[in-house]
Design an enzyme around this catalytic site. Structure first.
Site, mmCIF file in Angstrom:
data_model
loop_
_atom_site.group_PDB
_atom_site.id
_atom_site.type_symbol
_atom_site.label_atom_id
_atom_site.label_comp_id
_atom_site.label_asym_id
_atom_site.label_seq_id
_atom_site.Cartn_x
_atom_site.Cartn_y
_atom_site.Cartn_z
ATOM 1 N N SER A 96 0.842 -1.217 0.000
ATOM 2 C CA SER A 96 0.000 0.000 0.000
ATOM 3 C C SER A 96 0.869 1.255 0.000
ATOM 4 C CB SER A 96 -0.920 0.017 1.232
ATOM 5 O OG SER A 96 -0.141 0.091 2.418
ATOM 6 N N SER A 136 8.423 5.063 17.397
ATOM 7 C CA SER A 136 8.838 6.365 16.860
ATOM 8 C C SER A 136 9.056 7.366 17.982
ATOM 9 C CB SER A 136 7.739 6.891 15.927
ATOM 10 O OG SER A 136 7.926 8.272 15.644
ATOM 11 N N TYR A 176 -1.609 9.173 14.464
ATOM 12 C CA TYR A 176 -0.493 8.293 14.077
ATOM 13 C C TYR A 176 0.381 8.015 15.303
ATOM 14 C CZ TYR A 176 4.266 7.151 12.901
ATOM 15 O OH TYR A 176 5.513 6.582 12.917
ATOM 16 N N LYS A 214 1.224 4.424 17.736
ATOM 17 C CA LYS A 214 2.523 3.907 18.188
ATOM 18 C C LYS A 214 2.529 3.759 19.711
ATOM 19 C CE LYS A 214 4.702 3.615 14.233
ATOM 20 N NZ LYS A 214 5.026 2.296 13.659
ATOM 21 N N ARG A 240 16.378 18.622 14.413
ATOM 22 C CA ARG A 240 16.001 17.213 14.536
ATOM 23 C C ARG A 240 17.229 16.312 14.564
ATOM 24 N NH1 ARG A 240 12.117 19.650 15.273
ATOM 25 N NH2 ARG A 240 9.962 19.359 14.526
ATOM 26 N N PRO A 270 1.775 23.343 11.823
ATOM 27 C CA PRO A 270 1.130 23.018 13.105
ATOM 28 C C PRO A 270 1.620 21.669 13.646
ATOM 29 C CG PRO A 270 -0.499 23.745 11.502
ATOM 30 C CD PRO A 270 0.797 23.609 10.756
HETATM 31 C C1 WQD Z 1 11.811 17.819 10.004
HETATM 32 C C2 WQD Z 1 12.026 19.317 10.110
HETATM 33 C C3 WQD Z 1 10.012 20.593 9.841
HETATM 34 C C4 WQD Z 1 9.427 19.497 5.608
HETATM 35 C C5 WQD Z 1 8.207 13.193 11.163
HETATM 36 C C6 WQD Z 1 7.124 12.489 11.882
HETATM 37 C C7 WQD Z 1 7.705 11.468 12.819
HETATM 38 C C8 WQD Z 1 8.655 10.549 12.080
HETATM 39 C C9 WQD Z 1 9.700 11.334 11.320
HETATM 40 C C10 WQD Z 1 7.476 8.513 11.581
HETATM 41 C C11 WQD Z 1 10.930 20.025 10.912
HETATM 42 C C12 WQD Z 1 10.986 20.879 8.702
HETATM 43 C C13 WQD Z 1 9.900 19.601 6.903
HETATM 44 C C14 WQD Z 1 9.446 20.636 4.757
HETATM 45 C C15 WQD Z 1 10.445 21.906 6.534
HETATM 46 N N1 WQD Z 1 7.936 9.722 11.182
HETATM 47 N N2 WQD Z 1 10.411 20.783 7.350
HETATM 48 N N3 WQD Z 1 9.953 21.801 5.268
HETATM 49 O O1 WQD Z 1 8.245 16.235 11.633
HETATM 50 O O2 WQD Z 1 10.512 15.781 12.732
HETATM 51 O O3 WQD Z 1 9.030 13.874 12.076
HETATM 52 O O4 WQD Z 1 8.997 12.255 10.459
HETATM 53 O O5 WQD Z 1 7.647 7.975 12.641
HETATM 54 O O6 WQD Z 1 6.640 10.717 13.349
HETATM 55 O O7 WQD Z 1 6.437 13.460 12.655
HETATM 56 O O8 WQD Z 1 10.170 15.204 10.307
HETATM 57 O O9 WQD Z 1 11.074 15.619 8.080
HETATM 58 O O10 WQD Z 1 8.652 16.220 8.540
HETATM 59 O O11 WQD Z 1 10.468 17.603 9.543
HETATM 60 O O12 WQD Z 1 10.901 22.980 6.969
HETATM 61 O O13 WQD Z 1 9.006 20.597 3.571
HETATM 62 O O14 WQD Z 1 11.971 19.880 8.804
HETATM 63 O O15 WQD Z 1 9.362 21.789 10.283
HETATM 64 O O16 WQD Z 1 11.538 21.088 11.639
HETATM 65 P P1 WQD Z 1 9.469 15.387 11.746
HETATM 66 P P2 WQD Z 1 10.054 16.137 9.026
#
Ligand code: WQD
Length: 338
Positions: free
Chosen positions: A34, A124, A148, A152, A230, A292
């Site tokens: 999927s 996660s 989500y 977990k 991160r 958000p």
């Molecule tokens: C990282 C940083 C964004 C996209 C998510 C899930 C988490 C896990 C990992 C499954 C943040 C910034 C992002 C963009 C941006 N997944 N960003 N522009 O949110 O830390 O974690 O993925 O388990 O559950 O929540 O990862 O890569 O989305 O964001 O500025 O187009 O990059 O604000 O600071 P995140 P991310």
């Protein structure tokens, strides 16, 4: 060992299959495709020059799962299968609870019926609350801010309760931080469907010209440069963490959680800069509103896994960027094209 890998055709699953095969284990994959492509498993086999068993089945299909346990004398399970898009989970919570939780219950019931007592679960860092101070240890308070993340969290609790009824069982909860990168061959990698939610695949698609510009979600956070920080971890390091967790599970009992992160925080702008320096590619970006639900800073305290699993991440952000780009540049449309 004979290891059943649910969701083994996916991004982290396929990288873990490579490491399992390279470490001499026999791999059986169940995946309903999927959110993955069978080509990933073809490439796993060509990279390792080893074969695996693959069943295109849904974990909700009790009979199909029973048949797999009937056919293979499975020693352990690594459970990746599940929906994982935060935004989609907010729009369709019941679909997430049904799929992620019900499929796990069916898996556990089947494992119990066949006397399989070793499970590694793909959890996660999202189970840590929004206000948790980094570096985050495993005993930090748990709470989730979206369906989500709650699946977990609930599954972790279900597995803890289940483990208490089976003294001989060993259940390992692996809390991933931010997986990025790809196998050094560039033959497998992250292949998000539609517009990428995560930062690195968006960066690589901008660099390849598939997307026009990167939106940086806010630069007014309380961080060094105002952008989100991160803990990016190379997917091969993550995969090796699963092999270590599996080996550890045969020397221990009970249910325990481990962070799989580097312990280093990298901001969005630092990652963009590292990517441009590592690959020579340009990544145009614009600063936009915060997303958000995002937190300012989130990175791991990885010491427990280092101590108890004899595992630590070794690949740095430069290698993560190079390997992400190597995959993307060789396969601009992911697995859709050969
Ligand atoms: C990282 C940083 C964004 C996209 C998510 C899930 C988490 C896990 C990992 C499954 C943040 C910034 C992002 C963009 C941006 N997944 N960003 N522009 O949110 O830390 O974690 O993925 O388990 O559950 O929540 O990862 O890569 O989305 O964001 O500025 O187009 O990059 O604000 O600071 P995140 P991310």
């Amino acid at each position: 060992m004979k290891v059943l890998v649910t969701g083994g055709a996916g991004y982290i699953g396929s990288h873990t299959c490579i490491e399992l095969l390279d470490h001499g284990h026999e791999v059986i994959v169940i995946d309903n495709l999927s959110n993955s492509h069978p080509r990933s498993l073809e490439r796993v086999q060509s990279i390792t020059q080893k074969e695996l068993f693959f069943y295109e089945k849904d974990l909700l299909d009790k009979e199909a799962l029973n048949q797999i346990f009937q056919t293979h004398a499975i020693d352990a399970v690594i459970h990746f299968a599940g929906y994982k898009a935060v935004g989609e989970s907010v729009e369709q919570p019941l679909m997430y609870y049904q799929n992620n939780i019900q499929s796990t219950l069916i898996l556990c019931e089947t494992m119990q019926r066949y006397g399989v007592h070793h499970l590694v679960f793909s959890s996660s860092a999202t189970v840590y609350g929004m206000d948790t101070k980094s570096p985050i240890p495993e005993n930090a308070p748990l709470s989730a801010t979206n369906p989500y993340g709650r699946t977990k969290l609930f599954i972790e609790e279900i597995l803890r309760d289940w483990a208490l009824t089976l003294p001989e069982s060993s259940i390992t909860l692996l809390r991933y931080f931010n997986p990025v990168g790809a196998h050094s061959s560039g033959l497998i990698g992250e292949d998000p469907q539609g517009i990428p939610n995560n930062l690195m695949p968006y960066v690589t698609q901008v660099a390849s010209g598939r997307r026009e510009i990167l939106s940086v979600f806010g630069n007014d956070y309380d961080t060094l440069d105002g952008t989100g920080v991160r803990d990016y971890i190379h997917v091969v390091d993550l995969a090796l963490g699963h092999v270590k967790a599996l080996e550890h599970s045969f020397k221990s009992t009970g249910c325990d959680a481990y962070n799989l992160g580097t312990g280093n925080g990298t901001s969005v702008l630092e990652l963009v800069k590292a990517f441009e320096q590592a690959t020579g590619q340009n990544v145009p970006y614009q600063i936009t509103d915060r997303r958000p639900g995002d937190v300012a800073t989130c990175f791991a305290n990885p010491n427990k896994a280092k101590l108890e699993l004899s595992w630590e991440a070794t690949r740095d952000i430069v290698e993560m960027c190079k390997d992400s780009w190597n995959w993307q540049s060789k396969h601009p449309m992911g697995y859709q094209t050969s």
